[in-house]
Motif scaffolding. Structure first.
Motif, PDB file in Angstrom:
ATOM      1  N   ALA A 168       0.829  -1.206   0.000  1.00 46.43           N
ATOM      2  CA  ALA A 168       0.000   0.000   0.000  1.00 46.43           C
ATOM      3  C   ALA A 168       0.862   1.253   0.000  1.00 46.43           C
ATOM      4  CB  ALA A 168      -0.933  -0.011   1.210  1.00 46.43           C
ATOM      5  N   VAL A 169       1.942   1.233   0.807  1.00 47.71           N
ATOM      6  CA  VAL A 169       2.865   2.371   0.835  1.00 47.71           C
ATOM      7  C   VAL A 169       3.508   2.557  -0.541  1.00 47.71           C
ATOM      8  CG1 VAL A 169       5.047   3.227   1.777  1.00 47.71           C
ATOM      9  CG2 VAL A 169       3.324   2.255   3.298  1.00 47.71           C
ATOM     10  N   GLY A 170       3.907   1.444  -1.171  1.00 50.52           N
ATOM     11  CA  GLY A 170       4.528   1.539  -2.490  1.00 50.52           C
ATOM     12  C   GLY A 170       3.612   2.158  -3.522  1.00 50.52           C
ATOM     13  N   ALA A 171       2.336   1.728  -3.536  1.00 50.51           N
ATOM     14  CA  ALA A 171       1.378   2.307  -4.485  1.00 50.51           C
ATOM     15  C   ALA A 171       1.167   3.789  -4.212  1.00 50.51           C
ATOM     16  CB  ALA A 171       0.054   1.553  -4.402  1.00 50.51           C
ATOM     17  N   LEU A 172       1.056   4.151  -2.924  1.00 49.60           N
ATOM     18  CA  LEU A 172       0.855   5.551  -2.558  1.00 49.60           C
ATOM     19  C   LEU A 172       2.069   6.398  -2.920  1.00 49.60           C
ATOM     20  CD1 LEU A 172      -0.887   7.704  -1.144  1.00 49.60           C
ATOM     21  CD2 LEU A 172       0.176   7.017   1.017  1.00 49.60           C
ATOM     22  N   ILE A 173       3.267   5.845  -2.674  1.00 55.39           N
ATOM     23  CA  ILE A 173       4.502   6.567  -2.995  1.00 55.39           C
ATOM     24  C   ILE A 173       4.524   6.956  -4.469  1.00 55.39           C
ATOM     25  CG2 ILE A 173       6.995   6.269  -3.334  1.00 55.39           C
ATOM     26  CD1 ILE A 173       7.023   4.611  -0.775  1.00 55.39           C
ATOM     27  N   HIS A 174       4.320   5.993  -5.331  1.00 54.56           N
ATOM     28  CA  HIS A 174       4.452   6.254  -6.759  1.00 54.56           C
ATOM     29  C   HIS A 174       3.310   7.112  -7.291  1.00 54.56           C
ATOM     30  CE1 HIS A 174       7.995   3.891  -7.819  1.00 54.56           C
ATOM     31  NE2 HIS A 174       7.622   3.045  -6.881  1.00 54.56           N
ATOM     32  N   ILE A 227      15.044   8.858  -4.875  1.00 52.75           N
ATOM     33  CA  ILE A 227      14.944   8.726  -3.415  1.00 52.75           C
ATOM     34  C   ILE A 227      13.955   7.635  -3.023  1.00 52.75           C
ATOM     35  CG2 ILE A 227      15.644  11.126  -3.030  1.00 52.75           C
ATOM     36  CD1 ILE A 227      12.750  11.808  -2.446  1.00 52.75           C
ATOM     37  N   ILE A 228      12.952   7.375  -3.876  1.00 52.23           N
ATOM     38  CA  ILE A 228      12.036   6.271  -3.592  1.00 52.23           C
ATOM     39  C   ILE A 228      12.777   4.938  -3.616  1.00 52.23           C
ATOM     40  CG2 ILE A 228      10.091   4.967  -4.557  1.00 52.23           C
ATOM     41  CD1 ILE A 228       8.855   7.649  -5.351  1.00 52.23           C
ATOM     42  N   ALA A 229      13.782   4.829  -4.486  1.00 51.66           N
ATOM     43  CA  ALA A 229      14.548   3.584  -4.578  1.00 51.66           C
ATOM     44  C   ALA A 229      15.254   3.253  -3.269  1.00 51.66           C
ATOM     45  CB  ALA A 229      15.566   3.689  -5.713  1.00 51.66           C
ATOM     46  N   GLY A 237       8.018  -2.231   6.636  1.00 56.88           N
ATOM     47  CA  GLY A 237       7.277  -2.491   7.859  1.00 56.88           C
ATOM     48  C   GLY A 237       7.231  -1.341   8.827  1.00 56.88           C
ATOM     49  N   LYS A 238       7.844  -0.202   8.525  1.00 58.98           N
ATOM     50  CA  LYS A 238       7.847   0.949   9.421  1.00 58.98           C
ATOM     51  C   LYS A 238       6.582   1.779   9.205  1.00 58.98           C
ATOM     52  CE  LYS A 238      11.785   0.160  11.392  1.00 58.98           C
ATOM     53  NZ  LYS A 238      11.839  -0.178  12.837  1.00 58.98           N
ATOM     54  N   SER A 239       6.032   2.300  10.292  1.00 61.48           N
ATOM     55  CA  SER A 239       4.771   3.030  10.211  1.00 61.48           C
ATOM     56  C   SER A 239       4.917   4.388   9.556  1.00 61.48           C
ATOM     57  CB  SER A 239       4.176   3.206  11.609  1.00 61.48           C
ATOM     58  OG  SER A 239       5.027   4.014  12.415  1.00 61.48           O
ATOM     59  N   GLY A 240       6.146   4.908   9.462  1.00 59.13           N
ATOM     60  CA  GLY A 240       6.345   6.203   8.834  1.00 59.13           C
ATOM     61  C   GLY A 240       7.792   6.389   8.435  1.00 59.13           C
ATOM     62  N   GLY A 241       8.017   7.297   7.496  1.00 62.56           N
ATOM     63  CA  GLY A 241       9.380   7.579   7.077  1.00 62.56           C
ATOM     64  C   GLY A 241       9.407   8.668   6.035  1.00 62.56           C
ATOM     65  N   ARG A 242      10.588   9.214   5.835  1.00 60.81           N
ATOM     66  CA  ARG A 242      10.743  10.243   4.816  1.00 60.81           C
ATOM     67  C   ARG A 242      12.171  10.288   4.306  1.00 60.81           C
ATOM     68  NH1 ARG A 242       9.854  15.686   8.385  1.00 60.81           N
ATOM     69  NH2 ARG A 242       8.996  14.321   9.970  1.00 60.81           N
ATOM     70  N   SER A 249      11.621  15.566  -2.213  1.00 56.48           N
ATOM     71  CA  SER A 249      11.435  14.882  -0.930  1.00 56.48           C
ATOM     72  C   SER A 249      10.143  14.082  -0.962  1.00 56.48           C
ATOM     73  CB  SER A 249      11.395  15.890   0.224  1.00 56.48           C
ATOM     74  OG  SER A 249      10.333  16.814   0.047  1.00 56.48           O
ATOM     75  N   TYR A 250      10.071  13.103  -0.068  1.00 51.37           N
ATOM     76  CA  TYR A 250       8.874  12.285   0.064  1.00 51.37           C
ATOM     77  C   TYR A 250       8.688  11.901   1.531  1.00 51.37           C
ATOM     78  CZ  TYR A 250       5.170   9.019  -0.442  1.00 51.37           C
ATOM     79  OH  TYR A 250       3.955   8.423  -0.311  1.00 51.37           O
TER      80      TYR A 250
END
Length: 650
Positions: A168-174, A227-229, A237-242, A249-250
């Motif tokens: 889900a994070v991957g789909a949201l990121i892109h 930076i996504i790479a 598995g982390k609940s948040g990050g940037r 930035s992301y």
């Protein structure tokens, strides 16, 4: 000299090619006043009260104001001459207020000089802004390599299954990164994905992506992909990050950390569709294997996004068959069963549209834009149509599509584009309009060879028609509608050159007693945007009036407002018109193809109305009902206009 760096937390810093990489755990909530991290360069030092320090102070005095007053909250600057020249860049987060932006950049200058004492190169990151100054010209590069990169990751693991959460994070990121790259006005995007079936306590994941607004879409996308790479290696598995770099930035979290509503909303992911990030081979440091690994990750994520989009289209088609009400979306438009019935009555079969356009044959293509292609077609009833075929990568998403459908289906006016039908089958998104043989106003008005087709009589009728169409939207229809993207290319002309206002994808509905609204998504076209909208996101019927004023001046002069008139020594059309208006030489800039066969007093009246519409204070701009009276009456006296907004004096 070794580089110095510091951030919240105490993990070691690693050097990577072209940038320093700082990793830290977020232990406590971050306040806007505390630096997230800073980096000191190793190029050289300067001495107290030197010319270099004086140049830094000069930038300190101007750059915060320039950034806060910019519509994009972004500014660059250079001061001095070599070897004491200072280059600087400041960028504030897209959801930050102008006042907070200016304060943050000013604080950044102070803190950077203290934390990197007498260092000629310093980079510092805060929650609302980022700043770098250097003796090296990093401004000429937009590849994301200038400055340093900061990685911050939450110390808390996500409570949902890692496989589904990471997918889900991957789909949201892109999806959010693609939106930011395609958003030409700000290079900024926010999004959220529903996650309630997997985590009842934290039912959504929120994301934000941003690039510096001077980057081209491809450069922004490449910077964000870079930076996504890094994220699978640090955030699984982390609940948040940037990941924060100077150029892009992301960030993602399980709580709403940005101001305003999400610009993108992704549906609930399916566990069956979710790949496990643990199976993705970590990206090597360099070489072809790195590119291949990045391609694999991108391919996996694209398949997820494609599946989600396919689900949306299927759901819409099912709703059509079952006649269920449209679900409430984030955009502002009527939401009831009547709206769905209005759309259902417009549904056309894909096979019929393929037959009408010869299967979208190239010979029937009328034009194209950021949304996709437009094709000419003929229905079995011999009615000519224009089919707007939205591409899969179109910036007009499903919400804008539904917004345009509901609005246009309810609008009936001779100066508004008539919607013939819509088709949502087999992953196609097709809008069918009445065919306009003379295409859009800009294709004739700004063409030196075709502009003579628009004599003054036609131009004056076009001005009147646009005014009446806007008056209907603002005051006369049952719905109070703000168009938000009125421009020459969105005014289409029929066989008799009657104007039709088109493209309601950005339009918004107001309540009858509502006067204005504010958005974090400033979308539209620079040159036509009112200052309060471009700089603060505030829009109203008066922001449409501003766009109409620009359009009048373009029609009378035959000149684009978005073109710089260096030969005239004026920065834009508004400045040029105002300069000649105050000198009494306005006839000199009227379109030569019309001046010999037109009443000069009527043209002067249009210029004056245009200037009244582009005044800086929205309260000074007339209502469209007043404009139509001004245009039709020869006895109404017009007020003297004040200097236009965005007018640059010599």
């Amino acid at each position: 000299m070794a580089s110095h760096h510091r951030g919240r937390g105490h993990l070691p810093c690693y050097l990577v090619p072209a940038a320093a990489l700082l990793i830290a755990f977020i232990l406590t909530p971050l306040s806007a006043g505390d630096p997230l991290g800073h980096f000191c360069g190793n190029s050289a030092n300067f001495t107290a009260n030197s010319t270099y320090q004086t140049n830094i102070r000069l930038l300190h005095a101007t750059l915060p104001k320039n950034a806060s007053s910019s519509p994009n909250l972004f500014a660059t600057g250079t001061v001095g001459t070599l070897p004491d020249m200072v280059y600087a860049l400041a960028l504030c987060r897209g959801d930050t207020s102008a006042a907070s932006c200016g304060e943050c950049v000013a604080t950044a200058f102070q803190d950077a000089q203290q934390l990197c004492l007498y260092n000629k190169d310093a980079t510092i990151f805060y929650e609302p802004c980022a700043l770098r100054f250097s003796n090296q010209n990093f401004l000429s590069s937009t590849d994301g390599g200038s400055g340093s990169t900061l990685i911050l990751t939450s110390s808390r693991n996500a409570s949902a299954p890692a496989k589904v959460f990471d997918a889900a994070v991957g789909a949201l990121i892109h999806a959010t990164a693609d939106y930011a790259a395609a958003n030409s006005s700000r290079r900024f995007g926010t999004g959220e994905v529903d996650f309630g079936n997997f985590d009842k306590i934290n039912p959504k994941i929120y994301g934000l992506a941003q690039c510096t607004p001077d980057m081209a879409p491809d450069d922004c996308r490449a910077c964000l992909q870079g930076i996504i790479a890094m994220m699978p290696n640090y955030f699984s598995g982390k609940s948040g990050g940037r990941v924060i770099s100077l150029r892009c930035s992301y960030r993602y979290e399980q709580y709403p950390f940005f101001n305003g509503p999400s610009l993108l909303q992704l549906p609930e992911p399916s566990p069956a569709l979710a790949p496990a990030p643990a199976n993705v081979t970590p990206l090597p440091a360099r070489g072809d294997s790195k590119r291949n690994g990045a391609a694999r990750i991108l391919a996996i994520t694209q398949s997820i996004v494609a599946a989600i989009l396919a689900s949306i289209v299927v759901c819409l088609c099912l709703r059509r068959k079952k006649s269920k009400p449209v679900q409430k979306a984030s955009v502002s438009y009527p939401n009831n069963p009547e709206d769905t019935q209005s759309i259902d009555s417009l549904m056309l079969d894909l096979s019929a549209l393929r037959a009408a356009t010869d299967n979208f044959d190239e010979s029937n293509k009328l034009g194209e834009g950021g949304f996709g292609m437009v094709y000419k077609g003929i229905l079995p009833s011999d009615e000519q149509i224009a089919v707007k075929r939205l591409s899969q990568s179109s910036r007009q998403g499903i919400e804008e599509l539904k917004n345009e459908l509901v609005l246009v289906a309810k609008l009936q006016h001779k100066n508004l584009m008539r919607l013939v039908g819509v088709c949502l089958e087999e992953n196609e998104k097709l809008l069918v309009y009445e065919y306009m043989p003379n295409k859009s106003l800009d294709t004739i008005l700004f063409d030196p060879e075709r502009s003579s087709q628009l004599d003054w009589g036609k131009r004056f009728r076009i001005v009147n028609g646009i005014a009446r169409g806007l008056q209907y939207l603002h005051e006369d229809s049952q719905l109070k509608i703000i168009h938000r993207d009125l421009k020459a290319s969105n005014v289409l002309l029929d066989s008799e050159f009657i104007p039709k206002i088109s493209d309601f994808g950005l339009a918004r509905l107001f309540d009858s007693d509502q006067s204005q609204d504010v958005t974090n998504r400033v979308a539209g076209t620079y040159g036509y945007m009112a200052p309060e909208y471009a700089m603060r996101g505030t829009y109203s019927i008066k922001s449409d009036v501003f766009s109409f004023g620009v359009l009048i001046l373009e029609i009378v002069t035959g000149r684009r407002n978005t073109v710089a008139f260096d030969s005239e020594k004026s920065a834009d059309l508004l400045s040029l018109v105002w300069e000649h208006w105050t000198k009494g030489t306005i006839v000199e800039i009227m379109d030569l193809s019309t001046t010999s066969h037109s009443p000069g007093d009527q043209m002067l009246k249009c210029i004056q109305i245009g200037l009244l519409c582009v005044q800086e204070d929205p309260a000074d701009r007339p209502l469209m009902s007043v404009v139509t009276v001004m245009l039709s009456s020869n006895t109404v006296s017009l007020e003297a206009p004040s200097r236009p907004a965005f007018c640059i004096q010599k």
